[in-house]
Scaffold this motif. Structure first.
Motif, mmCIF file in Angstrom:
data_model
loop_
_atom_site.group_PDB
_atom_site.id
_atom_site.type_symbol
_atom_site.label_atom_id
_atom_site.label_comp_id
_atom_site.label_asym_id
_atom_site.label_seq_id
_atom_site.Cartn_x
_atom_site.Cartn_y
_atom_site.Cartn_z
ATOM 1 N N SER A 108 0.867 3.590 -3.302
ATOM 2 C CA SER A 108 0.223 4.905 -3.177
ATOM 3 C C SER A 108 1.210 6.025 -3.487
ATOM 4 O O SER A 108 0.882 6.993 -4.159
ATOM 5 C CB SER A 108 -0.397 5.087 -1.789
ATOM 6 N N LYS A 121 0.972 8.596 -6.702
ATOM 7 C CA LYS A 121 1.006 10.042 -6.465
ATOM 8 C C LYS A 121 2.052 10.682 -7.376
ATOM 9 O O LYS A 121 1.808 11.685 -8.043
ATOM 10 C CB LYS A 121 1.379 10.289 -5.006
ATOM 11 N N GLU A 179 0.836 -1.207 0.000
ATOM 12 C CA GLU A 179 0.000 0.000 0.000
ATOM 13 C C GLU A 179 0.864 1.247 0.000
ATOM 14 O O GLU A 179 0.640 2.188 -0.775
ATOM 15 C CB GLU A 179 -0.911 0.018 1.244
#
Lengths: 117, 110, 106
Positions: C98, C102, C94
């Motif tokens: 993530s 981004k 995760e």
């Protein structure tokens, strides 16, 4: 002073003697290779001998197993026993040797499997 | 003659060799080359008996029994397969270098 | 490509843990699932090196069951340590994914 005198401790000498006994049973070309391995390891050795034993034993096992299989010594060690020993004890170029063994493994497999067809 | 005796005299090893011989030809080739490579690289497990080799053999037997080509189960890069098998294992070389390093640091202290 | 292999190693281990966590399974079945997912380069040998590592690190329980063909087959289930390991894998995943997403979006 030879290699055997350099290694101290009676248990170790006994171990070395046992290795020698086993080596005597190898075919002639293998025995020659064995002697060369021992001599080369000695050159490379600034060690007491104790930490050398595993290398000696695994080399002997390699020779025994491949001899029983009827392979030629060239096929097992290549033509460079000195290099083989350097690689064993991790001298300069050891990494290159491991790469070489890798290539040998994959090439042998490709060649021999190709021979089956 | 006698070399065979010393190796095959060991019951365990004899049984092991018999299993190797029972493999299809292509599997035998790959197994033997793997074994040779492992002896050279020298993972410490090799000194502890035939456990590692026996494990590899079981894996190959399964593939052979399923009728697959050997490279189908090991992948074409057999060396990479071997390396992955012993990735977490120390080799004799590692142990040797550790002992040398220990000696060096001990000598420095003295 | 060397780096790609390094990167994939951790990912594949996570995948194998996840697959085992869904229920008792064995090497060939795990390989098939990975290939169905699109990991076409995965062979049984790849999976075997991973399950062997899981076994060594005591993350799986093993039961040997006789097979209709060939030697007995090893069946794997996750033990508590394995479950924990899997949980941590997804947490790490995760974080990484993530951040990467981004970065890509900005």
């Amino acid at each position: 002073m030879n290699f055997f005198e350099r290694i101290t401790g009676s248990d170790m000498t006994k171990e070395m003697k046992a290795f020698e006994e086993r080596a005597k049973l190898l075919p002639a070309e293998y025995q020659a290779a064995w002697k060369e391995i021992i001599n080369n390891l000695w050159i490379h050795g600034d060690f007491t001998g104790r930490n050398l034993m595993p290398f000696i034993e695994s080399s002997l096992e390699l020779l025994e197993v491949t001899a029983a299989d009827g392979q030629s010594i060239e096929e097992v060690l290549g033509d460079d026993i000195k290099g083989f020993c350097s690689a064993l004890v991790g001298d300069e170029g050891a990494k290159t040797y491991r790469d070489k063994w890798r290539d040998q493994l994959n090439n042998n497999v490709a060649r021999k499997l190709g021979g089956l067809k | 003659m006698s070399i065979k005796k010393i190796i095959e005299g060991k019951k365990e090893w004899r049984a092991h060799v018999a299993r190797v011989k029972a493999l299809p030809q292509d599997y035998q080739i790959v197994y033997k080359e793997m074994q040779k490579y492992l002896f050279k690289v020298g993972p410490v497990e090799l000194g502890e008996g035939i456990g590692l080799l026996s494990e590899i053999l079981s894996f190959l037997e399964e593939g052979a029994a399923a009728g697959k080509d050997v490279l189908e189960v090991t992948g074409t890069d057999v060396a990479a397969f071997c390396d992955a098998l012993i990735e977490d294992s120390k080799t004799y070389l590692d142990l040797y270098q550790e002992s040398v390093n220990q000696k060096v640091s001990k000598d420095k202290k003295e | 490509m060397g780096n790609f292999r390094e990167m994939m190693k951790g990912v594949l281990e996570g995948c194998v843990l996840e697959i085992i966590s869904r229920g008792e399974t064995y090497g060939y079945e795990i390989t098939q699932k990975l290939r169905e997912l699109g990991f076409n380069d995965v062979v049984e040998g790849t999976v075997y090196t991973i399950t062997m590592r899981l076994e060594k690190n005591n993350l799986v329980n093993i039961e040997k069951k006789p097979s209709t063909i060939g030697p007995p087959r090893k069946f794997y289930t996750l033990n508590a340590a394995g479950e924990e390991h899997l949980k941590i894998f997804w947490q790490k995943w995760e974080v990484v994914s993530s951040k990467l997403n981004k970065l890509k979006e900005n």
